[in-house]
Design an enzyme around this catalytic site. Sequence first.
Site, PDB file in Angstrom:
ATOM      1  N   ARG A 114     -27.042 -39.776   4.193  1.00 55.38           N
ATOM      2  CA  ARG A 114     -28.096 -38.994   3.538  1.00 55.38           C
ATOM      3  C   ARG A 114     -27.495 -38.050   2.505  1.00 55.38           C
ATOM      4  NH1 ARG A 114     -30.939 -36.470   8.784  1.00 55.38           N
ATOM      5  NH2 ARG A 114     -28.740 -35.946   9.107  1.00 55.38           N
ATOM      6  N   GLU A 174     -34.279 -30.103  16.123  1.00 51.24           N
ATOM      7  CA  GLU A 174     -34.671 -31.505  16.057  1.00 51.24           C
ATOM      8  C   GLU A 174     -36.150 -31.646  16.417  1.00 51.24           C
ATOM      9  OE1 GLU A 174     -32.804 -34.111  15.012  1.00 51.24           O
ATOM     10  OE2 GLU A 174     -31.338 -32.560  14.474  1.00 51.24           O
ATOM     11  N   ARG A 181     -30.807 -34.737   3.489  1.00 50.08           N
ATOM     12  CA  ARG A 181     -30.495 -33.727   4.519  1.00 50.08           C
ATOM     13  C   ARG A 181     -30.296 -32.423   3.774  1.00 50.08           C
ATOM     14  NH1 ARG A 181     -29.341 -30.109   7.769  1.00 50.08           N
ATOM     15  NH2 ARG A 181     -28.198 -30.403   9.721  1.00 50.08           N
TER      16      ARG A 181
END
Length: 207
Positions: free
Chosen positions: A124, A81, A73
């Site tokens: 992440r 998104e 990330r």
Amino acid sequence: MSRSWSPRPRRRYYPPPPRSLWRRLLDYALTIIVLGLLILLAARLDRFETRKAEGAAIVNDGDSLTLGTERIRMRGIDAPEYQQICRKDGADYACGRLARQALVRLISGNPVTCSGWQRDRYGRLLGDCKAGGKDLNRAQVEAGWAIAYGDYETEQAVARAGKAGIWAGTFDEPQDWRESHHEGPAERRHGTLASLGDALCEFFRFR
């Protein structure tokens, strides 16, 4: 008339008195405490070890990618998104897909290197990523395909003034879009100041 000279009397040396048992025990205790603190410091510093991932990237969306088995990330930014829709010139458009395409173009098939020590709530790695000599985090904000999310406020101001990317129209901030589409609570910002706060919390975390 000559003056008589006489040597100064020598001072006698008296050895220091032996330390008491309690004083010796105190010295031993302080030594043990100092050694313990040094060991604790070394253990805590291991928690901030920078992790590095590199290789061919699979781009998931405008601010996340996969390098081998490591999910990344991108730290300090937030892109629309993949399924997100924005609006420009009175019409809807797929800004999430365009943000992903922008990141693909920035990488241009070059190997990507990401480094960081924090992880988000999905596990992440929060990474600062580079490819072909480009700072990908910064470049996505400069191009207007990600907003500042803890860092890159100056780059965002320039992109916004120039109506670059999503700033050419209207859009929901990605965190608001995620919340409205029931994709979990708002993700906290993860820029430099947040990293410092996390470092302090991690240092004093006893588990």
